[in-house]
Design an enzyme around this catalytic site. Structure first.
Site, PDB file in Angstrom:
ATOM      1  N   ARG A 164       0.854  -1.242   0.138  1.00  0.00           N
ATOM      2  CA  ARG A 164      -0.187  -0.170   0.000  1.00  0.00           C
ATOM      3  C   ARG A 164       1.072   1.162  -0.030  1.00  0.00           C
ATOM      4  NH1 ARG A 164       0.935  -2.267   4.557  1.00  0.00           N
ATOM      5  NH2 ARG A 164       1.245  -1.098   6.529  1.00  0.00           N
ATOM      6  N   CYS A 173      -3.741  -0.777  11.310  1.00  0.00           N
ATOM      7  CA  CYS A 173      -3.574  -1.558  10.265  1.00  0.00           C
ATOM      8  C   CYS A 173      -2.808  -2.824  10.677  1.00  0.00           C
ATOM      9  CB  CYS A 173      -2.592  -0.887   9.409  1.00  0.00           C
ATOM     10  SG  CYS A 173      -3.048   0.771   8.791  1.00  0.00           S
ATOM     11  N   CYS A 196      -8.520  24.515  21.243  1.00  0.00           N
ATOM     12  CA  CYS A 196      -8.781  25.778  20.495  1.00  0.00           C
ATOM     13  C   CYS A 196      -9.599  26.747  21.212  1.00  0.00           C
ATOM     14  CB  CYS A 196      -9.443  25.427  19.105  1.00  0.00           C
ATOM     15  SG  CYS A 196     -11.012  25.013  18.776  1.00  0.00           S
ATOM     16  N   CYS A 207     -11.495  21.875  15.747  1.00  0.00           N
ATOM     17  CA  CYS A 207     -10.122  21.151  15.786  1.00  0.00           C
ATOM     18  C   CYS A 207     -10.253  19.760  16.303  1.00  0.00           C
ATOM     19  CB  CYS A 207      -9.209  21.973  16.686  1.00  0.00           C
ATOM     20  SG  CYS A 207      -9.242  21.604  18.512  1.00  0.00           S
ATOM     21  N   CYS A 238     -13.597  23.813  24.125  1.00  0.00           N
ATOM     22  CA  CYS A 238     -12.580  22.869  23.852  1.00  0.00           C
ATOM     23  C   CYS A 238     -11.240  23.327  24.428  1.00  0.00           C
ATOM     24  CB  CYS A 238     -12.198  23.099  22.251  1.00  0.00           C
ATOM     25  SG  CYS A 238     -10.795  22.248  21.676  1.00  0.00           S
ATOM     26  N   THR A 297       0.910  11.593  18.095  1.00  0.00           N
ATOM     27  CA  THR A 297       1.212  12.628  17.180  1.00  0.00           C
ATOM     28  C   THR A 297       0.153  13.643  16.809  1.00  0.00           C
ATOM     29  OG1 THR A 297       3.117  10.712  16.673  1.00  0.00           O
ATOM     30  CG2 THR A 297       2.844  12.604  15.165  1.00  0.00           C
TER      31      THR A 297
HETATM   32 ZN    ZN Z   1     -11.040  22.621  19.227  1.00  0.00          ZN
END
Ligand code: ZN
Length: 338
Positions: free
Chosen positions: A68, A184, A245, A168, A242, A131
Site C-alpha cells: 500500500r 493496520c 482551541c 479542531c 474545547c 502525534t
Molecule cells: Zn478545538
C-alpha cells in the site's frame, strides 16, 4: 522540461489556473509520516507542483509496506532505507523541479517547532493519535491549517482544521481514544481505502494552497469503501469549551503524560528518550561479537535471537521481538548504553 507543459492540464482546471499554479510553486507543506497515506498524499502534491515538501518520518521501508505504500519498491525494502529518504529519491525521479526536505525523525514536543516551523500547511500521514494531538496543539497555537487523515480496513476518515474558523481535532474528539484501537497491524488495510483518503486530503490541500477557502470542506468525512457507507459530522465551528482551541491549553506540546517508550506496530517497542549521536562503525565493531550487524549511512541493524534492533544516527531505536518495554530498555542499555 518546460514547467508550462508539465502542469498544463492542471492549469486548464479553472479553480487553479496560472495564478493557482504559481501559488502552489511558492508553497511549503509538511507531511507528517510517510507510510501509506503519506506516500499517496506526497506523491500527488509533488506531481501537482507544490514547491517545497518536507517529509518527516521515523521509520524504514519493510516488505510488508509494499502492498500500500506506493512510493517504495523492493530495493528500498532490501536496503532498509528510511522512508523519508526513499520518498525524496522517488520524487526526484519524477519531479526534479520541486524541493523535497526529508527528515528522518520522530515528531516530539522537543522538536516540533524545529520540524514544523516555516511550513504553511501540515498533512497527517501518521498512524497514531499521540502525534496527531501534538500536531493539533501546535497548529492551533500557531494558527496553521492542517488536515487529519486516517485509514484502516476499508475505511478512511479526514478532517480539515482551519484554526479559529473550524473545529479542531480536540473539538470533535476531546480525548485520544483509549483501549483497543483498530490499526493496520490488527485489522488490516486495503490500499484503495488509503488512496481514497489521500485523494480527498490532497485535493483539500490544493484548495487551501491556492486560496479557495470557500470550497474547503467543513465536516469530518468518513467512508467505508467495502460497505459503501458514508458519514459526515459538522465541523464548521470551533467548540467554545474545547481545551485546545477554546481554552488554548496545549498539554500535548507541554509533553504531559507522554511516554518515553512506546509500542510501535506489532511486537515492537520504540525507544526515543535517548539523544546520543551514534557512530555506526564503532558501534558495529562493538556489537559484532554478540550477533549479526549491518549498517548503511542511515540505520544500523543488529540481530540477536529473538530480537532485532534498528538504530538511527540520533540514538533512537526500534526493537522487534518484544512488547515488553522493560526488555527493550534492558537490551538498549546492554548493547548501546544507558
Ligand atoms: Zn478545538
Amino acid at each position: 522540461m518546460n514547467p508550462e507543459e508539465r502542469y498544463s492540464r492542471q492549469v486548464l482546471f479553472p479553480p487553479i489556473g496560472h495564478e493557482g499554479q504559481r501559488r502552489l510553486a511558492d508553497s511549503r507543506v509538511a507531511i507528517l509520516g510517510c507510510g501509506a497515506t503519506g506516500s499517496a498524499v506526497v506523491s500527488l502534491l509533488a506531481r501537482a507542483g507544490v514547491g517545497t515538501l518536507r517529509i518527516i518520518d521515523r521509520d524504514y521501508v519493510e516488505p510488508s509496506n509494499l502492498q500500500r505504500q506506493s512510493l517504495f519498491d523492493e530495493a528500498d525494502a532490501a536496503e532498509c532505507l528510511p522512508k523519508a529518504i526513499a520518498a525524496a529519491r522517488k520524487i526526484a525521479a519524477f519531479n526534479s523541479h520541486i524541493v523535497v526536505e526529508p527528515k528522518v525523525a520522530d515528531l516530539t514536543p522537543a522538536n516540533v517547532d524545529e520540524l514544523l516551523t516555516s511550513s504553511q500547511l501540515i498533512l497527517d500521514g501518521t498512524d497514531n493519535f499521540e502525534t496527531r494531538y501534538l500536531v493539533n496543539d501546535w497548529a492551533v497555537k500557531n494558527s496553521l491549517p492542517w488536515i487529519y487523515t486516517a485509514a484502516v480496513g476499508s475505511y478512511a476518515a479526514t478532517l480539515n482544521i482551519l484554526p479559529e474558523k473550524t473545529a479542531c481535532l480536540a473539538c470533535i474528539f476531546p480525548d485520544p481514544p483509549h483501549g483497543m484501537i483498530e490499526t493496520c497491524e490488527t485489522t488490516g488495510i486495503l490500499n484503495s481505502a488509503v488512496n481514497f483518503g489521500a485523494s480527498i486530503a490532497a485535493t483539500e490541500a490544493l484548495k487551501i494552497l491556492v486560496g479557495d477557502e470557500a470550497q474547503v470542506r467543513r465536516t469530518l468525512l468518513s467512508f467505508d469503501l467495502w460497505r459503501n457507507e458514508r458519514a459526515e459530522i459538522r465541523a464548521d465551528q470551533p467548540r467554545v469549551a474545547c481545551c485546545t482551541c477554546g481554552l488554548r491549553n496545549f498539554i500535548h506540546i507541554a509533553g504531559e503524560g507522554r511516554p518515553h517508550i512506546t509500542l510501535c506496530g506489532r511486537n515492537s517497542v520504540q525507544i526515543h528518550e535517548r539523544h546520543r549521536p551514534l557512530d555506526f562503525v564503532e558501534l558495529g565493531d562493538k556489537l559484532r561479537p554478540h550477533g549479526s550487524v549491518r549498517h548503511t549511512d542511515f540505520i544500523l541493524k543488529f540481530w540477536r535471537e529473538p530480537y532485532e534492533m534498528t538504530l538511527f544516527p540520533d540514538g533512537r531505536a526500534i526493537i522487534k521481538g518484544t512488547t515488553d518495554t522493560a526488555v527493550a530498555r534492558s537490551l538498549y542499555a546492554r548493547f548501546v548504553g544507558s
